[in-house]
Design a protein around this motif. Structure first.
Motif, PDB file in Angstrom:
ATOM      1  N   ASN A 257       0.837  -1.211   0.000  1.00 29.52           N
ATOM      2  CA  ASN A 257       0.000   0.000   0.000  1.00 29.52           C
ATOM      3  C   ASN A 257       0.869   1.257   0.000  1.00 29.52           C
ATOM      4  O   ASN A 257       0.586   2.212  -0.726  1.00 29.52           O
ATOM      5  N   LEU A 258       1.908   1.258   0.803  1.00 29.96           N
ATOM      6  CA  LEU A 258       2.799   2.421   0.873  1.00 29.96           C
ATOM      7  C   LEU A 258       3.527   2.623  -0.457  1.00 29.96           C
ATOM      8  O   LEU A 258       3.749   3.762  -0.871  1.00 29.96           O
ATOM      9  N   ALA A 259       3.880   1.540  -1.125  1.00 29.42           N
ATOM     10  CA  ALA A 259       4.536   1.651  -2.431  1.00 29.42           C
ATOM     11  C   ALA A 259       3.549   2.180  -3.483  1.00 29.42           C
ATOM     12  O   ALA A 259       3.914   3.043  -4.299  1.00 29.42           O
TER      13      ALA A 259
ATOM     14  N   ILE B 233       5.047   6.315  -1.310  1.00 34.67           N
ATOM     15  CA  ILE B 233       5.849   6.553  -0.110  1.00 34.67           C
ATOM     16  C   ILE B 233       7.103   5.688  -0.134  1.00 34.67           C
ATOM     17  O   ILE B 233       8.156   6.093   0.348  1.00 34.67           O
ATOM     18  N   LEU B 234       6.979   4.511  -0.733  1.00 30.58           N
ATOM     19  CA  LEU B 234       8.112   3.595  -0.869  1.00 30.58           C
ATOM     20  C   LEU B 234       8.356   3.270  -2.331  1.00 30.58           C
ATOM     21  O   LEU B 234       7.427   3.324  -3.144  1.00 30.58           O
ATOM     22  N   HIS B 235       9.595   2.916  -2.643  1.00 25.80           N
ATOM     23  CA  HIS B 235       9.941   2.291  -3.919  1.00 25.80           C
ATOM     24  C   HIS B 235      10.180   0.832  -3.603  1.00 25.80           C
ATOM     25  O   HIS B 235      10.784   0.507  -2.575  1.00 25.80           O
ATOM     26  N   SER B 236       9.720  -0.042  -4.485  1.00 28.71           N
ATOM     27  CA  SER B 236       9.986  -1.461  -4.280  1.00 28.71           C
ATOM     28  C   SER B 236      10.829  -1.980  -5.429  1.00 28.71           C
ATOM     29  O   SER B 236      10.680  -1.543  -6.574  1.00 28.71           O
TER      30      SER B 236
ATOM     31  N   GLU C 248      -3.006   7.503   6.131  1.00 34.60           N
ATOM     32  CA  GLU C 248      -4.024   7.299   5.104  1.00 34.60           C
ATOM     33  C   GLU C 248      -3.577   6.283   4.061  1.00 34.60           C
ATOM     34  O   GLU C 248      -4.390   5.517   3.550  1.00 34.60           O
ATOM     35  N   SER C 249      -2.292   6.240   3.763  1.00 32.12           N
ATOM     36  CA  SER C 249      -1.778   5.252   2.820  1.00 32.12           C
ATOM     37  C   SER C 249      -1.810   3.849   3.411  1.00 32.12           C
ATOM     38  O   SER C 249      -2.157   2.887   2.734  1.00 32.12           O
ATOM     39  N   ALA C 250      -1.461   3.732   4.669  1.00 33.79           N
ATOM     40  CA  ALA C 250      -1.458   2.422   5.331  1.00 33.79           C
ATOM     41  C   ALA C 250      -2.875   1.889   5.505  1.00 33.79           C
ATOM     42  O   ALA C 250      -3.127   0.699   5.328  1.00 33.79           O
TER      43      ALA C 250
END
Length: 134
Positions: A46-48, A52-55, A79-81
């Motif tokens: 979800n964060l990616a 918010i994150l790169h995977s 909110e992203s989580a």
């Protein structure tokens, strides 16, 4: 609903990733934090998806922060989580969501809405950097 386990695990994971010099995979993060791997994987995905994150895939894959911790507000992280807006009360953002008003004007909604606005503003001002420093 402000902080659930998903919010807590997102914050702990982001703190851990902010201190890493290389991508960390789900196995490593879940082991270091003592968190369920499958639940954590969903949160990190979800964060990616929210940027918010790169995977990265592969042998040296994993997750890294997509931005500086100082640019990541706690509100955005939550909110992203959670995959929904941060609401203190079910009807805090809209009178339409009020389960008890049934078309009548709710007498306490203005207070809930004002409180929600203050909490939104507060969470927008706190960044991941602020959490890391404390």
């Amino acid at each position: 609903m402000l902080f659930t386990k998903a919010s807590e695990y997102a914050m702990l994971s982001l703190i851990l990733l902010s201190q890493a010099n290389h991508p960390k995979d789900v196995d490593t993060i879940s082991s270091e934090l003592g968190i369920s791997k499958s639940f954590l994987a969903k949160i990190l995905q979800n964060l990616a998806k929210e940027g918010i994150l790169h995977s990265f895939k592969g042998a040296n894959g994993g997750f890294v922060l997509a931005d500086k911790p100082s640019n990541l507000s706690i509100k955005r992280i939550l909110e992203s989580a959670e995959k929904r807006k941060v609401n203190v009360f079910e009807c805090a953002n809209s009178r339409c969501d009020c389960p008890s008003s049934k078309g009548d004007e709710c007498k306490i909604w203005p207070m809930f809405n004002d409180l929600q606005g203050r909490i939104d503003e507060f969470l927008d001002q706190i960044t991941l950097t602020d959490i890391i420093k404390k």
